[in-house]
Design a protein around this motif. Structure first.
Motif, PDB file in Angstrom:
ATOM      1  N   LEU A  18      55.474  35.576  54.987  1.00  0.00           N
ATOM      2  CA  LEU A  18      56.294  34.412  54.666  1.00  0.00           C
ATOM      3  C   LEU A  18      57.776  34.774  54.649  1.00  0.00           C
ATOM      4  CD1 LEU A  18      56.092  31.408  53.941  1.00  0.00           C
ATOM      5  CD2 LEU A  18      55.986  32.075  51.531  1.00  0.00           C
ATOM      6  N   PHE A  19      58.083  35.948  54.133  1.00  0.00           N
ATOM      7  CA  PHE A  19      59.486  36.369  54.050  1.00  0.00           C
ATOM      8  C   PHE A  19      59.980  36.921  55.379  1.00  0.00           C
ATOM      9  CE2 PHE A  19      57.838  36.218  49.807  1.00  0.00           C
ATOM     10  CZ  PHE A  19      58.873  35.670  49.073  1.00  0.00           C
ATOM     11  N   ASP A  20      59.077  37.522  56.151  1.00  0.00           N
ATOM     12  CA  ASP A  20      59.470  37.991  57.481  1.00  0.00           C
ATOM     13  C   ASP A  20      59.781  36.811  58.401  1.00  0.00           C
ATOM     14  OD1 ASP A  20      59.442  40.702  57.116  1.00  0.00           O
ATOM     15  OD2 ASP A  20      57.368  40.977  57.772  1.00  0.00           O
ATOM     16  N   SER A  21      58.986  35.741  58.276  1.00  0.00           N
ATOM     17  CA  SER A  21      59.178  34.586  59.151  1.00  0.00           C
ATOM     18  C   SER A  21      60.243  33.621  58.632  1.00  0.00           C
ATOM     19  CB  SER A  21      57.855  33.839  59.337  1.00  0.00           C
ATOM     20  OG  SER A  21      57.332  33.417  58.093  1.00  0.00           O
ATOM     21  N   HIS A  22      60.653  33.806  57.369  1.00  0.00           N
ATOM     22  CA  HIS A  22      61.711  32.975  56.782  1.00  0.00           C
ATOM     23  C   HIS A  22      62.725  33.899  56.101  1.00  0.00           C
ATOM     24  CE1 HIS A  22      58.310  30.175  57.157  1.00  0.00           C
ATOM     25  NE2 HIS A  22      59.225  29.243  57.306  1.00  0.00           N
ATOM     26  N   ARG A  42      61.413  43.919  47.392  1.00  0.00           N
ATOM     27  CA  ARG A  42      62.788  44.268  47.771  1.00  0.00           C
ATOM     28  C   ARG A  42      63.505  43.045  48.361  1.00  0.00           C
ATOM     29  NH1 ARG A  42      64.912  49.189  49.181  1.00  0.00           N
ATOM     30  NH2 ARG A  42      63.478  49.936  47.567  1.00  0.00           N
ATOM     31  N   TYR A  43      62.791  42.286  49.195  1.00  0.00           N
ATOM     32  CA  TYR A  43      63.393  41.086  49.763  1.00  0.00           C
ATOM     33  C   TYR A  43      63.821  40.102  48.661  1.00  0.00           C
ATOM     34  CZ  TYR A  43      61.831  42.114  54.570  1.00  0.00           C
ATOM     35  OH  TYR A  43      61.646  42.663  55.810  1.00  0.00           O
ATOM     36  N   LEU A  44      63.045  40.050  47.589  1.00  0.00           N
ATOM     37  CA  LEU A  44      63.282  39.069  46.535  1.00  0.00           C
ATOM     38  C   LEU A  44      64.356  39.493  45.528  1.00  0.00           C
ATOM     39  CD1 LEU A  44      59.662  37.849  45.790  1.00  0.00           C
ATOM     40  CD2 LEU A  44      61.592  36.381  46.357  1.00  0.00           C
ATOM     41  N   ARG A  54      53.600  46.885  51.646  1.00  0.00           N
ATOM     42  CA  ARG A  54      54.018  45.520  51.957  1.00  0.00           C
ATOM     43  C   ARG A  54      54.455  44.789  50.685  1.00  0.00           C
ATOM     44  NH1 ARG A  54      52.346  43.625  56.966  1.00  0.00           N
ATOM     45  NH2 ARG A  54      52.015  41.503  56.204  1.00  0.00           N
ATOM     46  N   ALA A  55      53.737  45.030  49.595  1.00  0.00           N
ATOM     47  CA  ALA A  55      54.113  44.404  48.323  1.00  0.00           C
ATOM     48  C   ALA A  55      55.490  44.896  47.871  1.00  0.00           C
ATOM     49  CB  ALA A  55      53.062  44.703  47.251  1.00  0.00           C
ATOM     50  N   ARG A  56      55.771  46.170  48.078  1.00  0.00           N
ATOM     51  CA  ARG A  56      57.079  46.723  47.694  1.00  0.00           C
ATOM     52  C   ARG A  56      58.200  46.129  48.552  1.00  0.00           C
ATOM     53  NH1 ARG A  56      53.906  51.591  47.119  1.00  0.00           N
ATOM     54  NH2 ARG A  56      53.881  52.227  44.910  1.00  0.00           N
TER      55      ARG A  56
END
Length: 243
Positions: free
Chosen positions: A112-116, A167-169, A161-163
């Motif tokens: 979701l974060f990679d695509s947005h 980091r994105y958030l 992936r969870a990490r």
């Protein structure tokens, strides 16, 4: 015929007609009539009373079950055979239109974060405008994440992936109204809630989440499916801890 289920539920909870009436916001005589004449209260009063007593409203007032079944069936908007079949435009529109609540329960949800890539900023902006944002990520150091990674055949990659998602958030996490927690629960479904729409991604043993179906539900008053999944989210939220 008296509503003995309601009477027993009040007693079992250690409450009284007065305390139940106070919580629901009605006169005690109304609660007495619900019991003695088996009168079915208005929907809002049913929900408040059932929640207060910790039971399902259908148990207290079986007559509403048929209506609830019909409404719950209508809540299903559509079914997707796998997560990749969910249109990118749907994710974008749900994110953009949400103004009240955004709630996400995942192990990683990195797709979701990679695509947005602007999603963290969007969440921060929404929180500033009054939207409640709650995100639950899997604890990358928990046994459940390790087990799930093994079951999906990706090992430690799931924890990684969870990490990355966490980091994105990080930029959004500094914004009041954006709450992020980690959990170590056995996750049966990933849940993505945007106001009155929720996308539910069931977890199938041995298969990555992206290969599993997605169900799109939209809340309808009187139905139970949307509320059922959101109670699951709340349960996981209470068990989580601040990231």
């Amino acid at each position: 015929m008296a509503n003995e289920r309601l009477r027993a539920a009040i007693s079992a909870k250690g409450e009284t007609i007065q305390s139940t009436a106070d919580h629901v916001g009605v006169d005690p005589k109304s609660v007495e009539r619900w019991i003695t004449t088996n009168r079915t209260p208005h929907r809002g009063h049913r929900w408040k009373a059932a929640s207060f007593l910790g039971v399902d409203e259908v148990y207290l007032w079986p007559a509403v079950e048929k209506r609830a079944e019909t409404a719950s069936t209508s809540e299903l908007v559509t079914y997707y055979p796998h997560r990749g079949a969910v249109p990118a435009s749907l994710w974008s529109s749900l994110i953009e239109q949400a103004s009240d609540q955004v709630e996400i329960l995942v192990y990683a949800g990195l797709f979701l974060f990679d695509s947005h890539p602007d999603l963290p900023d969007q969440l921060a902006d929404k929180a500033k405008a009054g939207t409640q944002v709650r995100v639950l990520l899997g604890d990358p150091d928990s046994p459940m994440i390790r087990q799930r990674g093994e079951e999906e055949g990706i090992g430690d990659d799931l924890a990684a992936r969870a990490r990355i998602t966490r980091r994105y958030l990080e930029p959004a996490a500094q914004t009041p109204g954006v709450e992020i927690r980690v959990h170590d629960t056995i996750l049966y479904n990933s849940i993505y809630r945007f106001d009155e729409d929720v996308l539910v991604n069931p977890h199938v043993l041995g298969a990555p989440a992206g290969q599993n179906p997605v169900l799109h539900f939209r809340y309808i008053p009187g139905a139970r499916t949307f509320r059922h999944y959101m109670r699951s989210f709340d349960y996981a939220w209470e068990r989580g801890r601040t990231a």
